[in-house]
Design a protein around this motif. Structure first.
Motif, PDB file in Angstrom:
ATOM      1  N   PHE A 173       0.828  -1.206   0.000  1.00 19.48           N
ATOM      2  CA  PHE A 173       0.000   0.000   0.000  1.00 19.48           C
ATOM      3  C   PHE A 173       0.871   1.269   0.000  1.00 19.48           C
ATOM      4  O   PHE A 173       0.514   2.263  -0.623  1.00 19.48           O
TER       5      PHE A 173
ATOM      6  N   ARG B  33      -2.433  -0.916  -5.228  1.00 18.71           N
ATOM      7  CA  ARG B  33      -2.407  -0.340  -3.880  1.00 18.71           C
ATOM      8  C   ARG B  33      -3.788  -0.385  -3.237  1.00 18.71           C
ATOM      9  O   ARG B  33      -3.911  -0.590  -2.027  1.00 18.71           O
TER      10      ARG B  33
ATOM     11  N   ALA C  21      -4.933  -2.409   0.158  1.00 14.88           N
ATOM     12  CA  ALA C  21      -5.703  -1.842   1.267  1.00 14.88           C
ATOM     13  C   ALA C  21      -6.850  -2.755   1.667  1.00 14.88           C
ATOM     14  O   ALA C  21      -7.163  -2.904   2.864  1.00 14.88           O
TER      15      ALA C  21
ATOM     16  N   ILE D 299      -2.435   4.548   8.209  1.00 12.03           N
ATOM     17  CA  ILE D 299      -3.007   4.613   6.856  1.00 12.03           C
ATOM     18  C   ILE D 299      -3.606   5.989   6.610  1.00 12.03           C
ATOM     19  O   ILE D 299      -3.432   6.577   5.529  1.00 12.03           O
TER      20      ILE D 299
ATOM     21  N   ILE E  37      -6.780   6.524  -5.014  1.00  8.63           N
ATOM     22  CA  ILE E  37      -6.461   5.805  -3.777  1.00  8.63           C
ATOM     23  C   ILE E  37      -7.063   6.522  -2.578  1.00  8.63           C
ATOM     24  O   ILE E  37      -7.645   5.894  -1.682  1.00  8.63           O
TER      25      ILE E  37
ATOM     26  N   VAL F  17      -9.818   4.515  -0.184  1.00  7.77           N
ATOM     27  CA  VAL F  17      -9.542   4.168   1.209  1.00  7.77           C
ATOM     28  C   VAL F  17     -10.372   5.032   2.155  1.00  7.77           C
ATOM     29  O   VAL F  17     -10.903   4.543   3.155  1.00  7.77           O
TER      30      VAL F  17
END
Length: 1620
Positions: A536, A546, A550, A566, A578, A582
């Motif tokens: 990640f 990536r 996650a 994170i 990304i 996330v």
């Protein structure tokens, strides 16, 4: 005196160090009375329970040091099935007699200091009987400590090694010691338990099954050892299927051991070898092979299996037998006992008989023994079962067969066999099944060896060495199914950043490698977390990799520290894909209520506070991780859903979509199903054109010649059109497929082969001859069992079984007229009249059992819930398709109907039976049948007692409901019967206990018989011929119309009076009162709603929410549109009222375009049913549909009229009732302006509606404000139109919407509601979205254009301010006479290129578009814009221009010209004197480059140069896309080039004097030219010591940036004769 003596005695005993451990002297035989009781049911007196009891004398004597003999004397076994505690136990005399020979055999056991060691018994003692002895030895197990009175330890017992708490008390007065020990059976170091069918479940902390045991001992102490005088044991297991408050079921075990006497006669062992038979721990016998729902004596497995098979085949032909599911389970049970030779013999006897063959092949997978798996393997290898049959049974076997080492060995040899390797589909299923078997085995045996995976690891190493992508993909999925930690190392070789092999693999394979870690993550989260985190964090990886990392990271249930890490990474992340993915996933996890995600939810709440709330505004074109669940702890049940939407170009169609469903029930959780679809390149493959393939070579040469002048230009990777998907069931991948162009081409070729045509021909011949088939399909839907021993030594079982059998007798015959020609062509079917007759009798029988109690091969005593359902639905259909005449008909013909088409029964029973006397089984309903009693008097009683609540049951409920359906000629009836336990305190579980049944019957309705039901559709010119009943619209001058007028007057008068304050309303009212009949009806239909609206609407609300109609000229003028556009948009043809008056019934002028009839053909030939006719008036864009009843005396009609009044307004009227005069509504939809934003409004007005609608709407109106406020919707009281609902939707910005709803008494509004994706709509965009005026004739092309227009990405520039595709704005200082790349296809296909330059003389912009074989120049001249195509000027009067392929179009638009080529990726290039716009289609997002960016949504990575370098300066970025000149001899007027420049000043870097060169190229004039205009630009420099050798400037862009300084860029040059 007595106290003194007692004290002295105790002191004497204490001085002699009393040994508390039980002692059995060698010269004595200790006689005890033993009694054991097992009972299961609900803890309510008066309900039935089931159980057993064992009573006996127990003799114990020592035969040697630490070796004791135990013998039972006069053993008796009792059964119980009755109402507790009223009914007595019944002796199982025959069973006792049969087991007496074993029960009376003495056994030996080691006994040291109260601890039982090894157990010895002759071979003649069965494991079941020996376990009964273990139950007695379990009482003797005492770990007594001399120095502690209270302590804990893990103690071995019959149930396993469990946590045990000891409490030792001395009763001084009674001269005895009382020992109490309790065992927590949910906290065991080694729990003896056997789970079947639970391998895929995850146990949660909330346990639905709890158990504990208490032991009480009274002992007499002595110096040599204690004597157990009395021992009692009570073990309780509590089952909470839903929740504690919902009621519990209990399984209780009791033991008592009372000392009777000491005899001097020793116990004599039998003359047989005593074998070591384990320890005190329970050992499973044959109970695993014994289903708990029936007790079978299996003496000849082969013969009994054949007998059951014959029954199933013979009794499930025409319809299913009610007992078929139970018989199917019997067949499974018998075959589980059968040997491989037995199964093979049955197969040899019946494999040639199709009806038997199907039953055998459907049963073998669920038998689940090694013999059954071996049978599947052997029969495929010998060719006795076909490939489709093998695939079918193998898929079932993978999930139904319990895994052990023998089964895994068979699966391994089968999956790796060369015959299986030759069949791709079978090999895929076999290999995936191999991994699943390992996962199931490791779930039961956590110490499973890594050697099980060695064949897969070896194959993976070989595939990596050969770079076999397909093989690597398969093996990764196998390793993912297995989920063994030993697979981490082979998987890491394929992970980017960990293994060298990853670099050569496609991204989708790398994704598979990361996803293979998910199953391992659940077992060993700490092992996977660092790997997933490193993936990640690696910014060099593709964003999709990536994001998948996650996903894996969150599968490990990360702690708060890791989730916070994170979050901190996201704050500095440059990839918005990304960040969005996330962030959205963390945000959704904060709302989780599932117990297994409690810690993650808490950590996510911390992380979300670290991140910016602005991220909530990211649109849905960015990747998303979504999670939602609902869990009710009170019910111990819930559900969860997860969706991962992964995109890398912000396209409307995402790159990858994964959806997963998870369920929670009774303290366990399981991933039910997961589906993943990858659509990489699919959207492009569907939408782009292939018409220019013949021009590819010449076109690419020209484009590449232009692009080669870009410094270090690198093409983007081209995505290959590909669709792939996979499906997981219960967390295990069962199938996957990769579909690419080559596969599709092969499928098309196969469909065109002679074999395919022959198959079609044979199928049609068989259909015309007639097909008859009898199908039977059994299914074991569930077999879930948990078996565990009790203190008694007898196993308890919880199990769930569900089985079903479906049968169908099918007859199909087709008639094709005229006969099909030879050779057969599929298109010939479209010229034929096809008649299809089908008759089928599908029937299903299903049974489900939930069992709790004792289940052994000798005796069963359990409570059982049994649900049984049977359905039979006969049908006979006839379908006719006369394709040339466009006539289609379906007929439902009468069939014999059984007495009941569906029966459902649920009952709860207490059952006791033994193998020696099966005929005498005892079955007792759990709720006894109680006669009618005065419930009212009972319910008024209040009982205060500590005793268990007493049962109160009322009279069973019996009700019948019937619903007639006259149109179908049927009457449906449902009969309900129910009796349950009615308690003082209502408990959900107890309401279920009892007997419930429902029966559904279908009978002929009263009246004439119905011969058949018909549905017929006629399309085209012959539609009018199918009208069965003449259609008329009521004349306004008829008496019926006058009656309607009077009704309308009464309705309108209150509204008119209410508006008397308005002069206009008053005048209108007077006009209405004196008008003719015709004008009144017209006003009623078309004017009353506006009257009501104007009179009662709140002026304040009108001012607050103004809506300006688009078709009004004054509002279009502000958009600065051309006069032609104004005329086109403002031209309102006739109003709806005028069009309607012109021709009230279109049937008088045109024939219907389609007629549909639904009718019942009665025996008396009277019409019954409905007909619908649709009429189309193309001139007025009007569609009228009339639905009318066919019955002669029924004049009910529904009249629907719809008119497209303009591009921006649609209106329809719907009236229904008697001659379409009882009820009426009007629906309008129009586009316009809401404030300054484009908007759409929908109005629903009603003249009269049914009273039931008003009643329910009034009730619903009370709840609207509360629900709206909970949803964040504003509510304001208002006096709006009484008979109108209005909904307005406006788009103030591209990413938000305003919604206003006006109801009669309130106005609801939600402003600035975020949109999931940007909608580039402006005032003029709606008009421009429709390039053609004739909407109906160009509907298909306009829908396509509208879709592509609103999903495209737009880049524009006004003056010098450029707005990129990603909506970033920067100032573009353009060099003179040099082309810059605005936007181009940056893949190797180079489908288009759009160039921009500023003319040195006029300083005006010119645009050049290279697309297809065209070179298009757009440039201004004075106030006009001209176009050149391939160097030739095209007069504006000759536009629009269309390319021969139809894929490129150039036309006038607004004040300029527009080029359209959506199928080539370029939606629009618009150019005018003051501005330009470039729109690329959605599927080109992420594949373009240039000044406008990549259109990938990555705003933090916007300034990407041709080489891929990310610069921080927009000026440097813009200059990098200049098409520089090679020399002064170039045909272009550009005299600049991009080069690295040296920093003029000396810099000290890291303590050294250094010379620096720009990493980013700078615009400079060619040699021999002087700059006329310059500008500063900030660029990055790479430095090296002064004394170092010269730097290779060709590769300077790959160097690191040491500092950023300003350089001078040349913007205009003047050259002399020396310029070469």
């Amino acid at each position: 005196m007595k106290l003194v003596v007692l004290a002295l005695t105790l002191a004497l005993v204490a001085s002699q160090h009393v040994n508390l451990a039980p002692e059995f002297s060698t010269s004595k035989t200790y006689v005890y009375k033993y009694e054991a009781l097992l009972l299961g049911g609900l803890p309510v007196e008066g309900l039935a329970r089931a159980g057993l009891k064992v009573s006996s004398k127990v003799l114990i004597s020592a035969v040697a040091e630490n070796i004791l003999l135990l013998k039972l004397q006069d053993p008796e076994i009792f059964e119980y099935s009755g109402v507790w505690p009223k009914d007595p136990f019944v002796p199982a005399t025959k069973l006792t007699a049969a087991l007496a020979s074993q029960l009376l055999i003495p056994i030996k056991f080691e006994y040291v200091n109260g601890v039982v060691g090894r157990v010895f018994a002759p071979a003649g003692v069965s494991p079941t009987v020996l376990n009964v002895h273990r139950g007695i030895l379990n009482i003797l197990q005492l770990n007594l400590k001399k120095t502690q009175n209270v302590y804990e330890l893990q103690e071995a017992g019959a149930q396993g090694v469990c946590k045990t708490h000891y409490l030792i008390n001395e009763d001084v007065k009674a001269q005895r010691i009382v020992v109490t020990k309790s065992k927590d059976l949910t906290n065991c170091q080694e729990r003896i338990i056997k789970d079947l069918g639970l391998a895929y479940l995850e146990t949660l902390e909330a346990k639905s099954l709890t158990g504990a045991a208490t032991y009480n001992y009274i002992m007499k102490p002595s110096v040599t050892g204690g004597l157990i005088t009395e021992a009692t044991v009570r073990e309780l297991h509590q089952v909470t299927p839903v929740a504690q408050m919902g009621g519990v079921a209990q399984m209780e075990a009791k033991q008592s051991l009372k000392f009777l006497e000491i005899e001097k006669t020793p116990i004599v062992p039998i003359h047989a070898e005593y074998l070591a038979r384990g320890t005190i721990l329970y050992e499973f016998a044959t109970e695993i092979l014994q289903t708990p729902i029936q007790l079978l004596r299996i003496h000849n497995a082969q013969a009994q299996a054949i007998e059951i098979l014959n029954h199933l085949v013979a009794n499930n032909v025409a319809k299913v037998h009610e007992d078929a599911p139970l018989k199917f389970i019997q067949l499974i049970q018998v075959l589980r006992v059968a040997t491989f030779e037995n199964i093979e013999a049955i197969w040899a006897q019946f494999h040639a008989r199709p009806e038997y063959r199907r039953w055998i092949l459907d049963t073998i997978p669920v038998v689940g023994t090694p013999a059954a798996v071996k049978f599947i393997k052997e029969k495929f290898l010998t060719g006795e079962i076909s490939l489709p049959e093998t695939i079918q049974i193998l898929v079932a076997a993978v999930h139904m067969v319990p895994a052990d080492l023998e089964v895994i060995r068979i699966f391994s040899s089968f999956a790796l066999h060369h015959k299986v390797q030759e069949q791709p589909v079978l090999r895929e299923i076999a290999m995936l099944g191999y991994g699943t078997m390992i996962a199931k085995y490791c779930a039961a045996v956590p110490t499973c060896p890594a050697e099980l995976l060695k064949p897969i690891h070896d194959l993976a190493a070989e595939a990596i060495a050969k770079a076999d992508i397909a093989e690597i993909t398969l093996l990764l999925k196998v390793l993912g199914n297995a989920g063994h930690p030993a697979s981490l190392k082979p998987i890491m070789k394929l992970l980017p950043g960990f293994g060298s092999a990853a670099a050569a693999l496609p991204i989708r394979v790398q994704v598979d490698a990361i996803l293979a870690l998910r199953t391992i993550a659940k077992r060993e989260p700490k092992m996977i977390q660092p790997v997933a985190l490193q993936l990640f964090m690696d910014k060099a990886l593709h964003p999709e990799l990536r994001m998948v990392a996650a996903v894996v990271l969150f599968e490990t249930r990360p702690p708060v520290a890791l989730v916070s890490t994170i979050a901190n990474v996201l704050k500095k992340e440059t990839s918005m894909q990304i960040v969005s993915f996330v962030y959205s996933y963390i945000k959704s996890l904060t709302r989780s209520t599932a117990p297994d995600l409690a810690s993650v939810a808490a950590a996510s709440n911390v992380a979300i506070k670290i991140l910016s709330p602005k991220l909530d505004k990211l649109c849905f074109r960015y990747s998303r991780g979504l999670y939602a669940d609902i869990f009710r702890s009170s019910a111990m049940a819930g559900a969860a859903g997860t969706a991962f939407i992964i995109n890398d170009g912000a396209t409307l169609l995402p790159r990858t979509v994964v959806a997963k469903a998870r369920a929670y029930l009774a303290g366990a959780a399981a991933d039910l199903i997961e589906v993943g679809v990858r659509t990489e390149g699919l959207q492009e493959a569907l939408l782009k054109t292939h018409a220019l393939e013949d021009l590819e070579n010449d076109r690419l040469t020209k484009m590449q010649r232009v692009m080669k002048v870009l410094a270090d230009w690198k093409t983007l990777p081209k995505t290959q059109p590909l669709a792939s998907g996979y499906i997981k069931f219960l967390g295990q991948e069962i199938a996957f497929a990769n579909i690419d162009k080559a596969l599709v081409d092969r499928a098309v070729q196969l469909a065109q082969t002679v074999d395919a045509k022959t198959m079609l021909k044979d199928a049609l011949k068989a259909l015309q001859t007639g097909i008859a088939a009898h199908i039977a399909k059994p299914l074991l839907a569930a077999e879930v069992r948990r078996i565990f021993p009790t203190a008694v030594g007898v196993p308890m079982e919880l199990s769930l079984y569900s089985a079903a059998v479906a049968t169908a007798a099918v007859k199909v015959k087709g008639i094709i007229t005229p006969p099909l020609p030879e050779p057969l062509i599929a298109a010939d079917l479209l010229k034929a009249d096809i008649k299809l007759e089908a008759e089928a009798t599908p029937s299903i029988a299903a049974e489900t059992y939930a069992v709790m109690g004792v289940n052994t091969a000798l005796i069963q005593a359990a409570v059982m819930a049994r649900a049984k359902a049977v359905t039979v639905l006969p049908a006979k259909l006839q379908a006719i398709a006369d394709i040339p005449k466009l006539n289609f008909k379906i007929e439902a013909l009468p069939v014999p109907v059984p007495e009941h088409i569906a029966k459902v029964r649920f009952e709860t029973l207490a059952i006791a039976r033994n193998i020696e006397d099966i005929a005498a089984e005892r079955i007792t309903p759990m709720v006894p049948v109680i006669a009618a009693q005065r419930v009212s008097s009972l319910s008024s009683e209040i009982i205060y007692s500590d005793a268990a609540p007493q049962l109160r049951a009322g009279t069973p409920i019996h009700k019948t409901f019937c619903l007639p359906a006259a149109l179908l000629g049927l009457k449906g009836c449902i009969e309900l019967t129910s009796s349950n336990a009615a308690l003082i305190k209502t408990i959900p579980l107890l309401n279920v206990i009892g007997q419930h049944s429902a029966q559904i019957a279908v009978r002929p309705a009263d009246g004439p018989a119905i011969e058949r039901l018909e549905v017929e559709v006629q399309v085209g010119p012959k539609a009018a011929e199918k009208i069965l009943k003449e259609i008329n619209i009521i004349d306004e001058e008829s008496p019926e119309a006058r009656a309607i007028i009077e009704q309308l007057k009464k309705m309108l008068e209150p509204a008119l009076k209410a508006s008397s304050s308005s002069s206009s309303s008053s005048s209108r009212a007077s006009q209405l009162s004196s008008s003719s009949s015709s004008s009144l009806i017209s006003s009623a239909w078309f004017g009353s709603s506006s009257i009501l609206s104007s009179s009662s609407s709140s002026s304040r609300m009108e001012k607050q929410y103004p809506f300006k109609k688009y078709h009004k000229d004054q509002y279009l003028n502000s958009a600065q549109l051309t006069s032609a556009q104004l005329r086109s948009s403002a031209s309102q043809r006739a109003s709806f009222e005028a069009i309607y008056k012109e021709n009230k019934f279109l049937g008088n002028a045109v024939t219907p375009v389609v007629v549909a009839i639904f009718r019942a053909v009665r025996a008396d030939h009277k019409l019954l049913g409905y007909q619908a006719a649709a009429y189309l008036d193309k001139a007025n864009w009007r569609l009228q549909t009339i639905i009318s009843a066919l019955a002669e005396t029924d004049n009910w009609k529904m009249c629907a009229d719809g008119v497209i009044l303009s591009k921006f307004k649609v209106m329809s009227k719907i009236a229904w009732g008697k001659e379409c005069t009882e009820y009426a509504t009007i629906l309008k939809a129009e586009a316009g302006i809401f404030g300054a934003a484009p908007a759409a409004r929908v109005e629903l007005e009603w003249i009269t509606i049914p009273a039931i609608v008003t009643t329910y709407a009034t009730k619903l109106n009370k709840y609207i404000p509360g629900v709206a406020l909970m949803a964040g919707i504003s509510v304001a009281k208002a006096k709006n139109s009484e008979k109108q609902i209005e909904l307005t939707v406006a788009i103030p910005t591209e990413k938000s919407v305003d919604i206003i709803a006006k109801l009669p008494l309130m106005t609801l509004s939600k402003l600035a509601l975020p949109l999931p994706f940007a909608v580039p709509i402006s005032r003029e965009a709606i008009i421009r979205a429709f390039p053609e005026d004739n909407i109906l004739d160009n509907m298909q092309s306009e829908i396509f254009f509208f879709f592509t227009f609103f999903t495209s990405a737009q880049c524009s520039m006004e003056r010098n301010m450029l707005t990129t595709f990603n909506n970033r704005r920067y100032k573009n200082e353009m060099p003179n006479s040099c082309y810059q790349v605005l936007a181009q296809d940056c893949t190797n296909e180079l489908k288009f290129s759009v160039l921009l330059k500023k003319d040195q003389l006029t300083e005006q912009n010119h645009i050049n578009v290279k697309i297809a074989d065209l070179d298009v120049d757009l440039y201004p001249t004075g106030s006009d814009v001209l176009v050149k195509i391939n160097g030739m000027e095209v007069p504006v009067s000759s536009l629009p221009y269309r390319h021969a392929s139809g894929s490129v179009q150039i036309r006038q638009k607004a004040q300029g010209l527009a080029l359209h080529a959506p199928k080539l990726g370029l939606q629009e290039v618009y150019f005018s004197k003051d501005q330009w716009r470039v729109n690329v289609v959605d599927w080109m997002r992420g594949q373009v480059c240039g000044l406008c960016g990549k259109a990938d949504g990555e705003t933090r990575q916007e300034y990407s140069t041709p080489s891929g370098y990310q610069t921080e300066s927009p000026v440097s970025f813009a200059h990098s896309w200049v098409l520089s000149a090679e020399s002064c001899r170039d045909s272009t007027e550009c005299r600049m080039k991009l080069e690295s420049v040296k920093l003029e000043k000396q810099i000290n870097v890291n303590g050294q004097d250094s010379k620096c060169y720009s990493v980013e190229p700078v615009l400079r004039c060619l040699p021999g030219c002087l700059p006329l205009k310059t500008m500063p630009v900030t660029v990055g420099y790479h430095c090296l010591p002064i004394e170092s050798s010269s730097l290779d400037l060709d590769s300077i862009n790959e160097k690191s940036v040491d500092l950023r300084e300003t350089a001078e860029a040349h913007m205009a040059c003047q050259c002399n004769a020396r310029c070469a």
